[in-house]
Scaffold this active site. Sequence first.
Site, mmCIF file in Angstrom:
data_model
loop_
_atom_site.group_PDB
_atom_site.id
_atom_site.type_symbol
_atom_site.label_atom_id
_atom_site.label_comp_id
_atom_site.label_asym_id
_atom_site.label_seq_id
_atom_site.Cartn_x
_atom_site.Cartn_y
_atom_site.Cartn_z
ATOM 1 N N HIS A 232 -1.954 -8.811 1.829
ATOM 2 C CA HIS A 232 -1.510 -7.682 2.574
ATOM 3 C C HIS A 232 -2.633 -7.242 3.527
ATOM 4 O O HIS A 232 -2.925 -7.933 4.488
ATOM 5 C CB HIS A 232 -1.377 -6.560 1.366
ATOM 6 N N HIS B 195 6.427 -12.802 8.196
ATOM 7 C CA HIS B 195 6.347 -11.211 7.707
ATOM 8 C C HIS B 195 7.629 -11.088 6.777
ATOM 9 O O HIS B 195 8.603 -11.724 6.708
ATOM 10 C CB HIS B 195 6.684 -10.204 8.695
ATOM 11 N N ARG C 246 3.769 -4.843 16.931
ATOM 12 C CA ARG C 246 2.135 -4.410 17.060
ATOM 13 C C ARG C 246 1.342 -5.695 17.336
ATOM 14 O O ARG C 246 0.368 -5.371 17.950
ATOM 15 C CB ARG C 246 2.007 -4.017 15.526
ATOM 16 N N ASP D 219 -1.562 -8.794 12.208
ATOM 17 C CA ASP D 219 -2.914 -9.367 12.003
ATOM 18 C C ASP D 219 -3.309 -10.611 12.776
ATOM 19 O O ASP D 219 -4.575 -10.824 12.830
ATOM 20 C CB ASP D 219 -2.832 -9.927 10.357
ATOM 21 N N SER E 122 0.648 -1.282 -0.117
ATOM 22 C CA SER E 122 -0.012 -0.101 0.008
ATOM 23 C C SER E 122 0.860 1.255 0.068
ATOM 24 O O SER E 122 0.468 2.423 -0.738
ATOM 25 C CB SER E 122 -0.926 -0.018 1.246
#
Length: 502
Positions: A307, A353, A362, A408, A277
């Site tokens: 993504h 990742h 995160r 995620d 992105s």
Amino acid sequence: MVFLKGVSALSRLRSRVKQHSSLSNSVRWLQMQSSSDLDLHSQLKELIPEQQERLKKLRAEHGKVQLGNITVDMVIGGMRGMTGLLWETSLLDPDEGIRFRGLSIPECQKLLPAAKPDGEPLPEGLLWLLLTGKVPNKAQVDALSQELRDRAVVPDYVFKAIDALPVSAHPMTQFATGVMALQVQSEFQKAYEKGISKLKYWEPTYEDALSLIARVPLVASYVYRRMYKDGKFIPMDDSLDYGGNFSHMLGFGSHQMHELMRLYVTIHSDHEGGNISAHTGHLVGSALSDPYLSFAAALNGLAGPLHGLANQEVLLWIKSVVDECGENISKEQLKDYVWKTLNGGKVVPGFGHGVLRKTDPRYMCQREFALKHLPDDPLFKLVSQLYEVVPPILTELGKVKNPWPNVDAHSGVLLNHFGLTEARYYTVLFGVSRSIGICSQVCFAAIFYLHFCGSPDVASVYICCFLLVQLIWDRALGLPLERPKSVTMDWLENYCKKAKAA
């Protein structure tokens, strides 16, 4: 480096640093905001000339320094591992994770202003940090929050454009359509058509970026209420901040959900410049497309399963585990299900990742949030089990460079707990968050473009910047049209033959 003015400010800084031992030796904490100016635009007008000169000097003195060797694997593998992008707002380290303007996520949680004591950082504070490189005070964040509320006006034709789509259309399709409809109001496009000095490219870009950041929660919440709540829309609350208001307009009024949305928007805002992105957004923005066009392009990249759509895939996979095995699943049962997934030619979503080689910070801050607010949630317990079970299995496979969970792996479970159960919508939340990072970099390119290129047709400088904060800096530094070189397999084979013969 901006040094603190005043003994009291330095004392406050030292007291906050002591709260987190890892901060004590870091000079970057002297970036703490010293100005009393509450206007973000005027802060940028002061900073931009300094950064222009800094970049000019960097290129003049070190422009020919080699950053590494490009291999055939890198060319075939999607430029993986190549150092070829300039991205000021964040840096991703394979071991320690993301840093926003030099600050780790725990450091941001300590230093950025919050809505309440010991609460999660306000996204407006991160926006200020990304744009200026300085940690804002609460008054500056409150002023920026008010400015964003003032800009949060969406014309009716935007909603009509969304309404022209079937309600069953994917939320990201509806969201991107709304962003494209907003483009009609682009200040940069209007200024460019009238004829604007390159020196001033960043200013209408700033106007577009701030307005877009302000408006995307309204568009995103409209899509959600249209799809899942019978079109019963909720107006903005002028007493709430950016994250709290987004949660409120979606229809979630609990203070815990407001806190989760503040955390979610902050940690998803930016993740270096090479992700799909971010890269897509600057690639489009480097053609002097305005922030609306650039952000819409970025959203289309974010919508891919590899993504941003991964957060949707994770929750659906976790629920499939529960459907087949029940909530009280043993570790052995979980191992069997993971192997069943892998042996079926599928991946375990939420693990691995492209850059990180350790657990995503995160993920960890979301885990800490869950331990604080929902320790007994069955799906959270399952996520905790997966943290123990999946990495050893992926390591055993021997094909995975990073077997650890990413951002995620956790976000869907938190949202699900507080009632946002519609997994198809999760990527829209990701998109709203990315507006902050994307907008920050755009001005950056304009300054660089102005000083070093003169013309947008510059194919020899492979520099990419993005996410809307990044777009502002893209314009401010005048970064050029992005145009990397591509080659064929014949070219690669012939090159390698010649290299071997030599």
